[in-house]
Design a protein around this motif. Structure first.
Motif, PDB file in Angstrom:
ATOM      1  N   GLY A  72      58.887   5.855 -21.429  1.00 55.66           N
ATOM      2  CA  GLY A  72      57.905   6.902 -21.216  1.00 55.66           C
ATOM      3  C   GLY A  72      57.474   7.041 -19.770  1.00 55.66           C
ATOM      4  O   GLY A  72      57.423   6.062 -19.027  1.00 55.66           O
ATOM      5  N   ALA A  73      57.197   8.296 -19.386  1.00 52.90           N
ATOM      6  CA  ALA A  73      56.664   8.618 -18.062  1.00 52.90           C
ATOM      7  C   ALA A  73      57.493   8.038 -16.928  1.00 52.90           C
ATOM      8  O   ALA A  73      56.973   7.381 -16.023  1.00 52.90           O
ATOM      9  CB  ALA A  73      55.209   8.169 -17.951  1.00 52.90           C
ATOM     10  N   GLY A  74      58.800   8.272 -16.996  1.00 53.55           N
ATOM     11  CA  GLY A  74      59.656   7.833 -15.900  1.00 53.55           C
ATOM     12  C   GLY A  74      59.659   6.338 -15.684  1.00 53.55           C
ATOM     13  O   GLY A  74      59.719   5.873 -14.541  1.00 53.55           O
ATOM     14  N   ALA A  75      59.579   5.578 -16.754  1.00 54.26           N
ATOM     15  CA  ALA A  75      59.598   4.101 -16.722  1.00 54.26           C
ATOM     16  C   ALA A  75      58.284   3.494 -16.253  1.00 54.26           C
ATOM     17  O   ALA A  75      58.211   2.286 -16.049  1.00 54.26           O
ATOM     18  CB  ALA A  75      60.743   3.581 -15.848  1.00 54.26           C
ATOM     19  N   THR A  76      57.242   4.299 -16.133  1.00 57.76           N
ATOM     20  CA  THR A  76      55.976   3.754 -15.639  1.00 57.76           C
ATOM     21  C   THR A  76      55.105   3.159 -16.737  1.00 57.76           C
ATOM     22  O   THR A  76      54.288   2.281 -16.463  1.00 57.76           O
ATOM     23  CB  THR A  76      55.159   4.832 -14.888  1.00 57.76           C
ATOM     24  OG1 THR A  76      54.801   5.890 -15.791  1.00 57.76           O
ATOM     25  CG2 THR A  76      55.962   5.404 -13.728  1.00 57.76           C
ATOM     26  N   LEU A  77      55.268   3.608 -17.985  1.00 55.88           N
ATOM     27  CA  LEU A  77      54.419   3.083 -19.052  1.00 55.88           C
ATOM     28  C   LEU A  77      54.700   1.607 -19.310  1.00 55.88           C
ATOM     29  O   LEU A  77      53.785   0.783 -19.380  1.00 55.88           O
ATOM     30  CB  LEU A  77      54.624   3.888 -20.341  1.00 55.88           C
ATOM     31  CG  LEU A  77      54.159   5.345 -20.307  1.00 55.88           C
ATOM     32  CD1 LEU A  77      54.309   5.977 -21.685  1.00 55.88           C
ATOM     33  CD2 LEU A  77      52.708   5.442 -19.839  1.00 55.88           C
ATOM     34  N   GLY A  78      55.975   1.263 -19.463  1.00 53.56           N
ATOM     35  CA  GLY A  78      56.327  -0.136 -19.674  1.00 53.56           C
ATOM     36  C   GLY A  78      56.004  -1.000 -18.481  1.00 53.56           C
ATOM     37  O   GLY A  78      55.582  -2.155 -18.614  1.00 53.56           O
ATOM     38  N   SER A  79      56.183  -0.439 -17.284  1.00 54.31           N
ATOM     39  CA  SER A  79      55.892  -1.196 -16.065  1.00 54.31           C
ATOM     40  C   SER A  79      54.406  -1.468 -15.929  1.00 54.31           C
ATOM     41  O   SER A  79      53.989  -2.559 -15.523  1.00 54.31           O
ATOM     42  CB  SER A  79      56.408  -0.414 -14.843  1.00 54.31           C
ATOM     43  OG  SER A  79      57.796  -0.204 -14.941  1.00 54.31           O
ATOM     44  N   GLU A  80      53.586  -0.481 -16.283  1.00 53.16           N
ATOM     45  CA  GLU A  80      52.135  -0.685 -16.233  1.00 53.16           C
ATOM     46  C   GLU A  80      51.708  -1.752 -17.232  1.00 53.16           C
ATOM     47  O   GLU A  80      50.829  -2.573 -16.942  1.00 53.16           O
ATOM     48  CB  GLU A  80      51.400   0.623 -16.533  1.00 53.16           C
ATOM     49  CG  GLU A  80      49.886   0.475 -16.478  1.00 53.16           C
ATOM     50  CD  GLU A  80      49.148   1.750 -16.829  1.00 53.16           C
ATOM     51  OE1 GLU A  80      47.966   1.651 -17.211  1.00 53.16           O
ATOM     52  OE2 GLU A  80      49.748   2.836 -16.726  1.00 53.16           O
ATOM     53  N   PHE A  81      52.336  -1.754 -18.412  1.00 51.79           N
ATOM     54  CA  PHE A  81      52.032  -2.775 -19.413  1.00 51.79           C
ATOM     55  C   PHE A  81      52.230  -4.172 -18.831  1.00 51.79           C
ATOM     56  O   PHE A  81      51.402  -5.072 -19.021  1.00 51.79           O
ATOM     57  CB  PHE A  81      52.918  -2.584 -20.642  1.00 51.79           C
ATOM     58  CG  PHE A  81      52.839  -3.699 -21.636  1.00 51.79           C
ATOM     59  CD1 PHE A  81      51.801  -3.763 -22.554  1.00 51.79           C
ATOM     60  CD2 PHE A  81      53.798  -4.703 -21.650  1.00 51.79           C
ATOM     61  CE1 PHE A  81      51.724  -4.813 -23.472  1.00 51.79           C
ATOM     62  CE2 PHE A  81      53.731  -5.745 -22.566  1.00 51.79           C
ATOM     63  CZ  PHE A  81      52.685  -5.808 -23.475  1.00 51.79           C
ATOM     64  N   VAL A  82      53.336  -4.360 -18.104  1.00 53.75           N
ATOM     65  CA  VAL A  82      53.612  -5.673 -17.518  1.00 53.75           C
ATOM     66  C   VAL A  82      52.654  -5.975 -16.383  1.00 53.75           C
ATOM     67  O   VAL A  82      52.149  -7.101 -16.260  1.00 53.75           O
ATOM     68  CB  VAL A  82      55.074  -5.741 -17.027  1.00 53.75           C
ATOM     69  CG1 VAL A  82      55.328  -7.041 -16.263  1.00 53.75           C
ATOM     70  CG2 VAL A  82      56.028  -5.643 -18.214  1.00 53.75           C
ATOM     71  N   ALA A  83      52.372  -4.980 -15.544  1.00 57.05           N
ATOM     72  CA  ALA A  83      51.456  -5.198 -14.424  1.00 57.05           C
ATOM     73  C   ALA A  83      50.087  -5.671 -14.904  1.00 57.05           C
ATOM     74  O   ALA A  83      49.406  -6.442 -14.216  1.00 57.05           O
ATOM     75  CB  ALA A  83      51.304  -3.918 -13.610  1.00 57.05           C
ATOM     76  N   ARG A  84      49.690  -5.247 -16.101  1.00 54.71           N
ATOM     77  CA  ARG A  84      48.377  -5.605 -16.642  1.00 54.71           C
ATOM     78  C   ARG A  84      48.427  -6.815 -17.578  1.00 54.71           C
ATOM     79  O   ARG A  84      47.411  -7.189 -18.155  1.00 54.71           O
ATOM     80  CB  ARG A  84      47.774  -4.399 -17.365  1.00 54.71           C
ATOM     81  CG  ARG A  84      47.489  -3.216 -16.441  1.00 54.71           C
ATOM     82  CD  ARG A  84      46.957  -2.011 -17.199  1.00 54.71           C
ATOM     83  NE  ARG A  84      46.685  -0.906 -16.302  1.00 54.71           N
ATOM     84  CZ  ARG A  84      45.554  -0.744 -15.618  1.00 54.71           C
ATOM     85  NH1 ARG A  84      44.584  -1.628 -15.748  1.00 54.71           N
ATOM     86  NH2 ARG A  84      45.382   0.289 -14.813  1.00 54.71           N
ATOM     87  N   SER A  85      49.609  -7.395 -17.740  1.00 55.78           N
ATOM     88  CA  SER A  85      49.744  -8.562 -18.622  1.00 55.78           C
ATOM     89  C   SER A  85      49.284  -9.837 -17.925  1.00 55.78           C
ATOM     90  O   SER A  85      49.175  -9.894 -16.692  1.00 55.78           O
ATOM     91  CB  SER A  85      51.207  -8.711 -19.054  1.00 55.78           C
ATOM     92  OG  SER A  85      51.625  -7.611 -19.824  1.00 55.78           O
ATOM     93  N   ALA A  86      49.051 -10.864 -18.719  1.00 56.32           N
ATOM     94  CA  ALA A  86      48.630 -12.152 -18.164  1.00 56.32           C
ATOM     95  C   ALA A  86      49.745 -12.732 -17.291  1.00 56.32           C
ATOM     96  O   ALA A  86      50.913 -12.704 -17.677  1.00 56.32           O
ATOM     97  CB  ALA A  86      48.295 -13.121 -19.288  1.00 56.32           C
ATOM     98  N   PRO A  87      49.401 -13.267 -16.121  1.00 58.54           N
ATOM     99  CA  PRO A  87      50.419 -13.837 -15.218  1.00 58.54           C
ATOM    100  C   PRO A  87      50.801 -15.257 -15.609  1.00 58.54           C
ATOM    101  O   PRO A  87      50.678 -16.199 -14.824  1.00 58.54           O
ATOM    102  CB  PRO A  87      49.711 -13.794 -13.864  1.00 58.54           C
ATOM    103  CG  PRO A  87      48.263 -13.987 -14.194  1.00 58.54           C
ATOM    104  CD  PRO A  87      48.050 -13.268 -15.511  1.00 58.54           C
ATOM    105  N   ASP A  88      51.292 -15.403 -16.831  1.00 55.63           N
ATOM    106  CA  ASP A  88      51.600 -16.733 -17.348  1.00 55.63           C
ATOM    107  C   ASP A  88      53.102 -17.015 -17.423  1.00 55.63           C
ATOM    108  O   ASP A  88      53.514 -18.067 -17.919  1.00 55.63           O
ATOM    109  CB  ASP A  88      50.969 -16.924 -18.733  1.00 55.63           C
ATOM    110  CG  ASP A  88      51.374 -15.846 -19.727  1.00 55.63           C
ATOM    111  OD1 ASP A  88      52.309 -15.067 -19.422  1.00 55.63           O
ATOM    112  OD2 ASP A  88      50.779 -15.774 -20.823  1.00 55.63           O
TER     113      ASP A  88
END
Length: 325
Positions: A72-88
């Motif tokens: 979705g949205a030029g690959a930005t939706l999945g990327s945003e999901f990761v950017a906001r995920s826990a840095p574990d």
């Protein structure tokens, strides 16, 4: 022990304990399954590369690597999901030229992440050229045929994996060169776009070579032109854009990126394992069959690479006037 000395000892303990805890956590990684987010639908190059890498890393790390398609949205939706995920260290994205170099400029303020600072970039996995393919019944065999079709009253529809992809930019660039706008038909990934071309619903597609390779070899589509500096060794019969009079060359790239803030020990481990996997002769041969060139960059090198790509593509997108609106 004096009160002052006791306070200093307590302070030292309070600083050392979290550091020791983070080190122990990183050393135990991975102790659970790892999610690899693909910001496109199944069936395209990003998905294909991710599944190859996931299988290799799963064997090397001894932990399950789950591919999670979030298009979705030029690959930005999945990327945003990761950017906001826990840095574990248990969520990463197949970062690519669309999600981290082109789409942030195409989608503007709707992209709620910085492609450089909101991620810990780990490794460049592979790069490959763009290829244009056509439905065998379209009558298109060369770029000259495509241009003639574009200038006809009906125009020419060209499918891509989505707005903001490098393949979208190829459509924009070709339109500029011929002075006639091609009808860009964006899909939610290369897989659905290719299905539409094979079915004859769309005449042509701008695609990354790995996801198009099998269809070219099977004859379900016709390779019209390769956007590489010279003919690809795996497809020597496919002429380049430049050979056909169009000065265009375009490579796509794909890598692994965590959210920002993942412990350095985890980043270094994943980098080492990924580069070792990509150095395997059998793996290199497999990517060569698909038209890809494996990468070999450190986390620092990949971060610099992404930064350069952002600097290159943002002004080009703005100059082209391309947008997701």
């Amino acid at each position: 022990m004096s009160v002052a000395l006791g306070r200093r000892a307590l302070l030292a303990t309070s600083v050392v304990a979290p550091i020791a805890g983070r080190r122990a956590f990183a050393q135990a990684w991975p102790s659970q399954s790892i999610r690899l987010v693909v910001p496109f639908a199944p069936g395209g190059t990003t998905d294909l590369v991710a599944r190859l890498v996931a299988a290799g890393l799963q064997e090397r790390l001894g932990a399950t690597v789950i591919v999670d398609n979030r298009p979705g949205a030029g690959a930005t939706l999945g990327s945003e999901f990761v950017a906001r995920s826990a840095p574990d260290g248990y969520t990463m994205v197949m970062s690519n030229i669309a999600s981290h170099a082109i789409s942030p400029a195409v989608y503007g303020r709707r992209v709620r992440y910085n492609p450089v600072t909101d991620f810990t970039h780990v490794a460049l996995v592979v790069s490959n050229p763009t290829v244009w393919v056509a439905n065998p019944n379209s009558g298109i065999r060369t770029l000259a045929d495509a241009v003639a079709k574009a200038r006809s009253p009906s125009g020419l529809d060209v499918a891509t994996s989505g707005a903001g992809s490098s393949n979208h930019m190829m459509v924009v660039r070709m339109s500029q060169l011929i002075g006639k706008e091609l009808n860009h038909i964006p899909f939610r990934g290369a897989g659905p776009a290719m299905q539409a071309v094979v079915a004859g619903q769309v005449a042509m597609m701008s695609d990354s070579l790995p996801s198009a390779a099998a269809h070219i070899n099977q004859g379900s589509v016709v390779a019209v032109g390769m956007a590489s500096a010279e003919r690809h060794p795996s497809f020597p019969n496919v002429p380049t854009f430049r050979e056909q009079g169009f000065d265009i060359a375009s490579d796509s790239w794909f890598g692994l990126s965590f959210p920002a803030g993942v412990p350095a020990e985890i980043v270094d481990r994943l980098s080492r394992e990924t580069r070792a996997y990509l150095a395997d002769p059998a793996v290199r041969a497999r990517f060569a069959e698909l038209g890809g060139t494996p990468g070999d960059l450190t986390p620092e090198g990949y971060t610099e690479f992404v930064s350069r790509e952002v600097a290159v593509w943002a002004p080009l997108v703005q100059a082209s006037g391309a947008s997701a609106d």
